[in-house]
Design a protein around this motif. Sequence first.
Motif, PDB file in Angstrom:
ATOM      1  N   ALA A   1       0.828  -1.209   0.000  1.00 28.55           N
ATOM      2  CA  ALA A   1       0.000   0.000   0.000  1.00 28.55           C
ATOM      3  C   ALA A   1       0.860   1.256   0.000  1.00 28.55           C
ATOM      4  CB  ALA A   1      -0.934  -0.014   1.204  1.00 28.55           C
ATOM      5  N   MET A   2       1.966   1.244   0.747  1.00 25.06           N
ATOM      6  CA  MET A   2       2.846   2.403   0.787  1.00 25.06           C
ATOM      7  C   MET A   2       3.497   2.657  -0.569  1.00 25.06           C
ATOM      8  SD  MET A   2       6.212   3.126   3.137  1.00 25.06           S
ATOM      9  CE  MET A   2       7.143   1.890   2.229  1.00 25.06           C
ATOM     10  N   LEU A   3       3.974   1.587  -1.229  1.00 26.06           N
ATOM     11  CA  LEU A   3       4.585   1.741  -2.545  1.00 26.06           C
ATOM     12  C   LEU A   3       3.569   2.259  -3.559  1.00 26.06           C
ATOM     13  CD1 LEU A   3       6.788  -1.505  -2.722  1.00 26.06           C
ATOM     14  CD2 LEU A   3       7.529   0.839  -2.233  1.00 26.06           C
ATOM     15  N   GLY A   4       2.356   1.737  -3.497  1.00 26.15           N
ATOM     16  CA  GLY A   4       1.313   2.215  -4.408  1.00 26.15           C
ATOM     17  C   GLY A   4       0.973   3.678  -4.166  1.00 26.15           C
ATOM     18  N   SER A   5       0.910   4.092  -2.903  1.00 28.43           N
ATOM     19  CA  SER A   5       0.578   5.487  -2.597  1.00 28.43           C
ATOM     20  C   SER A   5       1.676   6.435  -3.058  1.00 28.43           C
ATOM     21  CB  SER A   5       0.341   5.637  -1.097  1.00 28.43           C
ATOM     22  OG  SER A   5       1.524   5.343  -0.370  1.00 28.43           O
ATOM     23  N   LEU A   6       2.938   6.025  -2.941  1.00 27.16           N
ATOM     24  CA  LEU A   6       4.034   6.872  -3.420  1.00 27.16           C
ATOM     25  C   LEU A   6       3.985   7.017  -4.945  1.00 27.16           C
ATOM     26  CD1 LEU A   6       6.999   5.643  -1.170  1.00 27.16           C
ATOM     27  CD2 LEU A   6       5.719   7.781  -0.990  1.00 27.16           C
ATOM     28  N   CYS A   7       3.652   5.933  -5.640  1.00 31.04           N
ATOM     29  CA  CYS A   7       3.505   6.010  -7.096  1.00 31.04           C
ATOM     30  C   CYS A   7       2.362   6.948  -7.479  1.00 31.04           C
ATOM     31  CB  CYS A   7       3.257   4.617  -7.678  1.00 31.04           C
ATOM     32  SG  CYS A   7       4.653   3.485  -7.571  1.00 31.04           S
ATOM     33  N   TYR A   8       1.259   6.866  -6.760  1.00 28.33           N
ATOM     34  CA  TYR A   8       0.114   7.731  -7.065  1.00 28.33           C
ATOM     35  C   TYR A   8       0.418   9.186  -6.721  1.00 28.33           C
ATOM     36  CZ  TYR A   8      -3.688   4.858  -8.776  1.00 28.33           C
ATOM     37  OH  TYR A   8      -4.498   4.101  -9.580  1.00 28.33           O
ATOM     38  N   ALA A   9       1.249   9.428  -5.703  1.00 26.64           N
ATOM     39  CA  ALA A   9       1.650  10.802  -5.396  1.00 26.64           C
ATOM     40  C   ALA A   9       2.418  11.414  -6.560  1.00 26.64           C
ATOM     41  CB  ALA A   9       2.498  10.831  -4.124  1.00 26.64           C
ATOM     42  N   GLU A  10       3.295  10.633  -7.174  1.00 30.89           N
ATOM     43  CA  GLU A  10       4.027  11.119  -8.346  1.00 30.89           C
ATOM     44  C   GLU A  10       3.095  11.328  -9.530  1.00 30.89           C
ATOM     45  OE1 GLU A  10       7.093  12.061  -8.558  1.00 30.89           O
ATOM     46  OE2 GLU A  10       7.751  11.463  -6.557  1.00 30.89           O
ATOM     47  N   LEU A  11       2.192  10.389  -9.754  1.00 31.43           N
ATOM     48  CA  LEU A  11       1.260  10.514 -10.880  1.00 31.43           C
ATOM     49  C   LEU A  11       0.342  11.716 -10.692  1.00 31.43           C
ATOM     50  CD1 LEU A  11       0.265   6.773 -11.432  1.00 31.43           C
ATOM     51  CD2 LEU A  11       1.503   8.227 -13.029  1.00 31.43           C
ATOM     52  N   GLY A  12      -0.109  11.943  -9.459  1.00 31.10           N
ATOM     53  CA  GLY A  12      -1.026  13.043  -9.210  1.00 31.10           C
ATOM     54  C   GLY A  12      -0.407  14.401  -9.430  1.00 31.10           C
ATOM     55  N   THR A  13       0.888  14.532  -9.181  1.00 30.28           N
ATOM     56  CA  THR A  13       1.551  15.816  -9.406  1.00 30.28           C
ATOM     57  C   THR A  13       2.044  15.963 -10.837  1.00 30.28           C
ATOM     58  OG1 THR A  13       3.605  14.814  -8.565  1.00 30.28           O
ATOM     59  CG2 THR A  13       2.269  16.084  -7.017  1.00 30.28           C
ATOM     60  N   THR A  14       2.147  14.866 -11.572  1.00 28.82           N
ATOM     61  CA  THR A  14       2.553  14.921 -12.973  1.00 28.82           C
ATOM     62  C   THR A  14       1.357  15.134 -13.890  1.00 28.82           C
ATOM     63  OG1 THR A  14       4.415  13.434 -12.517  1.00 28.82           O
ATOM     64  CG2 THR A  14       3.765  13.708 -14.813  1.00 28.82           C
ATOM     65  N   ILE A  15       0.288  14.366 -13.659  1.00 34.20           N
ATOM     66  CA  ILE A  15      -0.949  14.485 -14.442  1.00 34.20           C
ATOM     67  C   ILE A  15      -2.016  15.038 -13.506  1.00 34.20           C
ATOM     68  CG2 ILE A  15      -2.628  13.280 -15.898  1.00 34.20           C
ATOM     69  CD1 ILE A  15      -0.551  11.116 -16.363  1.00 34.20           C
TER      70      ILE A  15
END
Length: 255
Positions: free
Chosen positions: A70-84
């Motif tokens: 869950a932590m790895l997925g949330s970090l990936c989504y944090a990057e995606l959310g600030t990129t797109i």
Amino acid sequence: MTTIGSEDSGSRDGPKHLTLRRELGLVSAVSLIAGTMIGSGIFMSPQLVLSNIGSPGASLAIWAACGVLAMLGSLCYAELGTTIRESGGEYVYIMRTSGQLAAFVCVFTSVLVVRPASMAGMSLSFAEYAVAPFYPDCPPPPLVVKCAAAVGIVALAVVNCLNVRFSLSLQTFFLVAKVLALVVIVIGGLVLLVGGHTGSFENAFEGTKLGISPIGVAFYQGLWSYDGWNNLNYVIEELKHPELSRLKVSGLSLH
């Protein structure tokens, strides 16, 4: 949680397009994620994980592994959310990377199967706890549980449609209540451990079921409890400073 505003596209008399007002701050964003993750699953899944995996030690290992995922997925989504910076979550990301067909299949299954099933499970869990005090000597009737679950779903839908800030305040209030409940449970467990009730940790891995099916079901129950870490990306356009939230989340994750 959508609030609509309008912006000029060029001139004063030119066409206008609708935009989402940025009303979610860092505290509201954290409350949204934590309030969604800390739900009925964390109060019901531990017994299911333990019964499927067969031992306390393996159960704790399953919970730790689910937390890392869950932590790895949330970090990936944090990057995606600030990129797109578009609301929609995985629908937008799949559409940008794999095309409209794959995105349509994703949102089609999510709307018709995944989200309704998840919401039904959470609402029924809430309803069982809500009506239990009225039936102290017997299980509550299924019809009463279903009606209470339906009332809860309708009430939440109405609150989210009426006002964003009020729904965020309500989310924060329930988050505090759920965290306090978990703190009471954790403190109670620590008191029992200090008092010498450590029998569950003797031969902690004895009886572990190593089959694919029990491990898979245990992981499913654990990940269901952690579900909700991706919800902020569905309303990323309403976040005031996405890059600040990403830095805060990254900093908290690294320490």
